[in-house]
Design a protein around this motif. Structure first.
Motif, short mmCIF file in Angstrom:
data_model
loop_
_atom_site.label_atom_id
_atom_site.label_comp_id
_atom_site.label_asym_id
_atom_site.label_seq_id
_atom_site.Cartn_x
_atom_site.Cartn_y
_atom_site.Cartn_z
N ILE A 154 112.91 103.46 50.46
CA ILE A 154 111.54 103.04 50.78
C ILE A 154 111.31 101.61 50.34
O ILE A 154 110.72 100.80 51.06
CB ILE A 154 110.52 104.00 50.12
CG1 ILE A 154 110.65 105.40 50.73
CG2 ILE A 154 109.10 103.47 50.28
CD1 ILE A 154 109.85 106.46 50.03
N LEU A 155 111.80 101.25 49.16
CA LEU A 155 111.66 99.89 48.65
C LEU A 155 112.43 98.91 49.54
O LEU A 155 111.93 97.82 49.85
CB LEU A 155 112.16 99.82 47.21
CG LEU A 155 111.94 98.53 46.46
CD1 LEU A 155 110.46 98.21 46.36
CD2 LEU A 155 112.56 98.60 45.08
N ALA A 156 113.63 99.29 49.97
CA ALA A 156 114.41 98.42 50.87
C ALA A 156 113.70 98.24 52.20
O ALA A 156 113.67 97.14 52.77
CB ALA A 156 115.80 99.00 51.08
N TRP A 157 113.08 99.29 52.72
CA TRP A 157 112.35 99.23 53.98
C TRP A 157 111.14 98.32 53.85
O TRP A 157 110.84 97.54 54.77
CB TRP A 157 111.95 100.64 54.38
CG TRP A 157 111.13 100.73 55.63
CD1 TRP A 157 111.52 100.38 56.87
CD2 TRP A 157 109.79 101.20 55.71
NE1 TRP A 157 110.50 100.60 57.76
CE2 TRP A 157 109.42 101.10 57.07
CE3 TRP A 157 108.88 101.70 54.80
CZ2 TRP A 157 108.16 101.49 57.52
CZ3 TRP A 157 107.64 102.08 55.25
CH2 TRP A 157 107.28 101.98 56.58
N ILE A 158 110.44 98.40 52.73
CA ILE A 158 109.27 97.55 52.51
C ILE A 158 109.69 96.08 52.37
O ILE A 158 109.04 95.19 52.91
CB ILE A 158 108.49 98.02 51.26
CG1 ILE A 158 107.84 99.36 51.53
CG2 ILE A 158 107.44 96.99 50.85
CD1 ILE A 158 107.20 100.00 50.31
N GLU A 159 110.79 95.81 51.67
CA GLU A 159 111.24 94.44 51.48
C GLU A 159 111.73 93.83 52.78
O GLU A 159 111.64 92.62 52.97
CB GLU A 159 112.32 94.38 50.41
CG GLU A 159 111.79 94.61 49.01
CD GLU A 159 112.88 94.62 47.96
OE1 GLU A 159 114.07 94.59 48.32
OE2 GLU A 159 112.51 94.66 46.76
N GLU A 160 112.27 94.62 53.70
CA GLU A 160 112.70 94.11 55.01
C GLU A 160 111.51 93.65 55.83
O GLU A 160 111.59 92.66 56.56
CB GLU A 160 113.45 95.20 55.80
CG GLU A 160 114.87 95.38 55.41
CD GLU A 160 115.53 96.46 56.26
OE1 GLU A 160 114.96 96.86 57.28
OE2 GLU A 160 116.63 96.90 55.88
N GLY A 161 110.42 94.36 55.72
CA GLY A 161 109.23 94.02 56.51
C GLY A 161 108.53 92.78 56.01
O GLY A 161 107.78 92.14 56.75
N MET A 162 108.77 92.38 54.80
CA MET A 162 108.09 91.21 54.26
C MET A 162 108.79 89.99 54.60
O MET A 162 109.35 89.26 54.93
CB MET A 162 107.94 91.31 52.75
CG MET A 162 107.07 92.46 52.34
SD MET A 162 106.93 92.53 50.57
CE MET A 162 105.17 92.52 50.42
#
Length: 80
Positions: A72-80
């Motif tokens: 989830i953290l990796a997915w959020i960081e990709e979107g930023m």
């Protein structure tokens, strides 16, 4: 070396009091849980008295939840 012996004796005495106090009909669950909590607390206190390494509970929580929050953290960081 006297500390652990005194701790065990007090835990046994407390266990006997709990066993007799919760000896009524239908109070077996209270008796069991009280003794279980007493044993866990006595073992924890004994480990502290014997200077044994005690792991931090937050390390256990992070080890259990790491497979959930890392993607989830990796997915959020990709979107930023």
């Amino acid at each position: 070396m006297l500390g652990p012996i005194i701790l065990v004796l007090f835990a046994i005495a407390t266990g006997i009091v709990i066993w007799r106090h919760n000896g009524g009909v239908g109070r077996f669950r209270e008796r069991g849980w009280s003794l279980f909590i007493l044993v866990i607390g006595a073992l924890y206190s004994l480990a502290i008295l014997l200077n044994m390494p005690i792991p931090n509970p937050t390390d256990w929580i992070s080890a259990v939840l790491a497979p959930i929050y890392k993607p989830i953290l990796a997915w959020i960081e990709e979107g930023m």
